[in-house]
Write a protein that holds these residues in place. Structure first.
Motif, mmCIF file in Angstrom:
data_model
loop_
_atom_site.group_PDB
_atom_site.id
_atom_site.type_symbol
_atom_site.label_atom_id
_atom_site.label_comp_id
_atom_site.label_asym_id
_atom_site.label_seq_id
_atom_site.Cartn_x
_atom_site.Cartn_y
_atom_site.Cartn_z
ATOM 1 N N ARG A 146 15.387 20.646 -5.823
ATOM 2 C CA ARG A 146 14.071 20.108 -5.457
ATOM 3 C C ARG A 146 14.096 18.590 -5.439
ATOM 4 O O ARG A 146 14.410 17.952 -6.444
ATOM 5 N N GLY A 147 13.764 17.998 -4.295
ATOM 6 C CA GLY A 147 13.619 16.557 -4.240
ATOM 7 C C GLY A 147 12.521 16.108 -5.178
ATOM 8 O O GLY A 147 11.435 16.682 -5.201
ATOM 9 N N ALA A 148 12.803 15.067 -5.965
ATOM 10 C CA ALA A 148 11.855 14.625 -6.985
ATOM 11 C C ALA A 148 11.056 13.400 -6.572
ATOM 12 O O ALA A 148 10.219 12.935 -7.344
ATOM 13 N N MET A 149 11.282 12.884 -5.379
ATOM 14 C CA MET A 149 10.588 11.670 -4.956
ATOM 15 C C MET A 149 9.911 11.866 -3.610
ATOM 16 O O MET A 149 10.494 12.445 -2.692
ATOM 17 N N THR A 150 8.687 11.345 -3.503
ATOM 18 C CA THR A 150 7.953 11.325 -2.240
ATOM 19 C C THR A 150 7.497 9.900 -1.968
ATOM 20 O O THR A 150 6.952 9.234 -2.866
ATOM 21 N N LEU A 151 7.733 9.427 -0.762
ATOM 22 C CA LEU A 151 7.294 8.100 -0.341
ATOM 23 C C LEU A 151 6.243 8.257 0.737
ATOM 24 O O LEU A 151 6.486 8.924 1.752
ATOM 25 N N THR A 152 5.064 7.671 0.521
ATOM 26 C CA THR A 152 3.976 7.743 1.496
ATOM 27 C C THR A 152 3.468 6.343 1.817
ATOM 28 O O THR A 152 3.691 5.394 1.062
ATOM 29 N N ALA A 153 2.790 6.245 2.936
ATOM 30 C CA ALA A 153 2.171 4.973 3.332
ATOM 31 C C ALA A 153 0.950 5.276 4.194
ATOM 32 O O ALA A 153 0.976 6.213 5.003
ATOM 33 N N PRO A 154 -0.122 4.502 4.051
ATOM 34 C CA PRO A 154 -1.322 4.732 4.856
ATOM 35 C C PRO A 154 -1.200 4.094 6.234
ATOM 36 O O PRO A 154 -0.477 3.108 6.428
ATOM 37 N N VAL A 155 -1.899 4.642 7.175
ATOM 38 C CA VAL A 155 -2.026 4.009 8.488
ATOM 39 C C VAL A 155 -2.995 2.831 8.348
ATOM 40 O O VAL A 155 -4.120 2.999 7.886
ATOM 41 N N VAL A 156 -2.539 1.628 8.735
ATOM 42 C CA VAL A 156 -3.398 0.451 8.617
ATOM 43 C C VAL A 156 -3.894 -0.056 9.967
ATOM 44 O O VAL A 156 -4.800 -0.893 10.025
ATOM 45 N N VAL A 211 3.890 8.856 -11.488
ATOM 46 C CA VAL A 211 4.746 9.881 -12.055
ATOM 47 C C VAL A 211 3.901 11.100 -12.391
ATOM 48 O O VAL A 211 2.846 10.978 -13.024
ATOM 49 N N VAL A 212 4.352 12.267 -11.969
ATOM 50 C CA VAL A 212 3.654 13.509 -12.267
ATOM 51 C C VAL A 212 4.630 14.471 -12.922
ATOM 52 O O VAL A 212 5.847 14.330 -12.823
ATOM 53 N N GLY A 213 4.075 15.470 -13.597
ATOM 54 C CA GLY A 213 4.910 16.514 -14.160
ATOM 55 C C GLY A 213 5.550 16.198 -15.475
ATOM 56 O O GLY A 213 6.370 16.973 -15.960
ATOM 57 N N GLY A 214 5.212 15.045 -16.080
ATOM 58 C CA GLY A 214 5.794 14.703 -17.361
ATOM 59 C C GLY A 214 4.956 15.228 -18.509
ATOM 60 O O GLY A 214 3.870 15.763 -18.332
ATOM 61 N N ASN A 215 5.482 15.082 -19.721
ATOM 62 C CA ASN A 215 4.762 15.508 -20.917
ATOM 63 C C ASN A 215 4.288 14.298 -21.714
ATOM 64 O O ASN A 215 4.902 13.260 -21.662
ATOM 65 N N GLY A 229 16.881 5.541 -9.275
ATOM 66 C CA GLY A 229 15.671 4.998 -8.681
ATOM 67 C C GLY A 229 14.397 5.727 -9.033
ATOM 68 O O GLY A 229 13.324 5.356 -8.562
ATOM 69 N N HIS A 230 14.486 6.756 -9.882
ATOM 70 C CA HIS A 230 13.314 7.568 -10.214
ATOM 71 C C HIS A 230 12.693 7.202 -11.557
ATOM 72 O O HIS A 230 11.679 7.786 -11.938
ATOM 73 N N GLY A 231 13.286 6.253 -12.292
ATOM 74 C CA GLY A 231 12.812 5.889 -13.616
ATOM 75 C C GLY A 231 13.652 6.540 -14.688
ATOM 76 O O GLY A 231 13.532 7.731 -14.951
ATOM 77 N N ALA A 232 14.522 5.769 -15.308
ATOM 78 C CA ALA A 232 15.506 6.330 -16.230
ATOM 79 C C ALA A 232 14.858 7.025 -17.416
ATOM 80 O O ALA A 232 15.302 8.104 -17.843
ATOM 81 N N ILE A 233 13.811 6.439 -17.966
ATOM 82 C CA ILE A 233 13.217 7.000 -19.178
ATOM 83 C C ILE A 233 12.571 8.348 -18.882
ATOM 84 O O ILE A 233 12.792 9.336 -19.595
ATOM 85 N N ALA A 287 0.819 -1.211 0.000
ATOM 86 C CA ALA A 287 0.000 0.000 0.000
ATOM 87 C C ALA A 287 0.851 1.259 0.000
ATOM 88 O O ALA A 287 0.309 2.362 -0.116
ATOM 89 N N ALA A 288 2.157 1.122 0.143
ATOM 90 C CA ALA A 288 3.031 2.287 0.074
ATOM 91 C C ALA A 288 3.043 2.839 -1.353
ATOM 92 O O ALA A 288 2.766 2.132 -2.320
ATOM 93 N N ARG A 289 3.384 4.095 -1.485
ATOM 94 C CA ARG A 289 3.306 4.770 -2.783
ATOM 95 C C ARG A 289 4.515 5.688 -2.970
ATOM 96 O O ARG A 289 4.881 6.435 -2.066
ATOM 97 N N ILE A 290 5.119 5.608 -4.142
ATOM 98 C CA ILE A 290 6.203 6.494 -4.530
ATOM 99 C C ILE A 290 5.679 7.415 -5.620
ATOM 100 O O ILE A 290 5.126 6.955 -6.620
ATOM 101 N N THR A 291 5.857 8.706 -5.412
ATOM 102 C CA THR A 291 5.508 9.691 -6.425
ATOM 103 C C THR A 291 6.781 10.352 -6.913
ATOM 104 O O THR A 291 7.571 10.859 -6.118
ATOM 105 N N VAL A 292 6.980 10.312 -8.216
ATOM 106 C CA VAL A 292 8.139 10.947 -8.844
ATOM 107 C C VAL A 292 7.656 12.191 -9.582
ATOM 108 O O VAL A 292 6.758 12.117 -10.422
ATOM 109 N N ASP A 293 8.266 13.313 -9.268
ATOM 110 C CA ASP A 293 7.888 14.602 -9.845
ATOM 111 C C ASP A 293 8.902 14.987 -10.923
ATOM 112 O O ASP A 293 9.993 15.468 -10.618
#
Length: 371
Positions: free
Chosen positions: A238-248, A367-371, A53-57, A18-24
């Motif tokens: 600017r850090g390009a990665m955010t790691l979140t997790a829900p309280v279970v 992934v956010v902020g891409g074209n 670790g952010h996705g080479a492409i 359930a954890a989530r990585i967001t790459v900006d």
């Protein structure tokens, strides 16, 4: 344009936790512009280790769109994957054994680093090469004693029409920049004396790009800086990665209650504990446990006990500090008060590079902020 469910290499992933990585990728573009403004030459976007670790492409596309003109990787497999994704333009691969598929590199217009006579002998006709000099790391690159012979042989191969010597490169160890710079310049003089005329001389990585303009030459190689890591500690990227997790799970416990393996932590007072489904299998360094924090409910909460393989407990305090379903920010750019990956590296006694490249494939990636 935002895209969801995109894995590190650009393929869809189902996510195993359930954890989530967001790459900006917008942050990557901003960082690239900052680095390009400091560079005296062209900018190579180094997207090795799957774009740190952010996705080479995605990182490569964002960086090229923001001013980088070269791409760099270590292994040839990384280079060929970028070409398969449609990424064109100058590209360099600099860490391969002499038996690598160099004809494939030539066919895909990938430049190759040559650190030894054995590598030079393995180059196929048509190879574009960058002679690699060791200037003080005792790692990759030809030693000073091997350099004359390598330059002489490279010039002979060039005159024979087998290779084109495009560049000369080295790496900086860090604090010994002046000595390495002297060695690099001396190596260039030897190359010139042998008749070589490399058009692309490159030495600086992110830290030197930001702090040592005398090392820039024709090209700088920026990797960690693209994703917001500044090894020099001088520049706000600017850090390009955010790691979140829900309280279970949430539970109230009495003072003295032991938590986790080996009972290394006991509640110092009556408090509330929140359980997050993220652990060292997802890349959280276990050694950070006694000091690590997350942002939950708008405030920092300390980790309680050891970080487990799949889960971590945080102490939210004596009040109603968390509810099931609340989202904890493990790390991010720090804009909202959340811990940064640099803080996590400090708690673990390591580098931020190790943390972002060590995150597993279980967290869902967005992934956010891409074209």
């Amino acid at each position: 344009m935002a895209t969801g469910g995109v894995g590190r290499a650009g393929a869809a992933t189902s996510g195993g936790s359930a954890a989530r990585i967001t790459v900006d990728l917008g942050a990557v573009a901003d960082n690239t512009r900052t680095l390009a403004a400091r560079a005296r030459g062209a900018v190579m976007a180094v997207v090795k280790a799957d774009g740190f670790g952010h996705g080479a492409i995605g990182v490569a596309r964002a960086a090229l769109g923001a001013g980088a003109t070269w791409l760099g990787v270590t292994g040839l497999g990384e280079a060929l994957a970028l070409r398969a994704a449609g990424l064109d333009g100058p590209m360099l691969s600099w860490l391969n054994p002499p038996g690598a598929d160099f004809p494939a590199a030539v066919g895909q217009r990938v430049d190759l680093a040559v650190p030894s006579l054995a590598h030079l002998a393995a180059m196929p006709r048509g190879a574009r090469i960058h002679l690699h000099l060791d200037t003080g790391m005792a790692r990759d690159g030809a030693t000073a004693g091997e350099w004359v012979a390598l330059c002489r042989a490279a010039r002979e191969a060039e005159l024979g029409g087998r290779v084109t010597v495009v560049g000369v490169m080295s790496h900086l160890a860090g604090p010994d920049t002046p000595a390495a710079l002297r060695r690099f310049r001396a190596g260039l003089e030897i190359a010139y004396a042998m008749g070589l005329r490399p058009r692309v001389r490159h030495l600086a990585a992110t830290a030197a790009t930001l702090t040592a303009p005398e090392t820039h030459f024709d090209l700088v190689r920026t990797g960690a800086g693209l994703v917001g890591i500044d090894p020099s500690g001088t520049t706000a990227l600017r850090g390009a990665m955010t790691l979140t997790a829900p309280v279970v799970e949430v539970r109230r416990v009495a003072a003295g209650t032991p938590v986790g393996y080996d009972h290394t932590w006991r509640a110092p007072r009556d408090t509330t504990l929140a359980l997050l489904p993220v652990g060292y299998a997802d890349g959280l360094p276990r050694s950070a446990g006694p000091r690590g924090e997350v942002l939950l409910g708008g405030r920092r909460c300390r980790i309680a006990g050891r970080i487990s393989m799949d889960q971590v407990v945080v102490d939210t305090g004596p009040g109603d500090g968390a509810r099931i379903g609340d989202i904890a920010v493990v790390f991010g750019p720090g804009d909202g008060g959340e811990p940064t990956v640099t803080e996590w590296a400090g708690w673990a006694g390591t580098l931020p590079h190790e943390i972002v490249t060590g995150l597993g494939n279980r967290p869902h990636r967005h992934v956010v902020g891409g074209n």
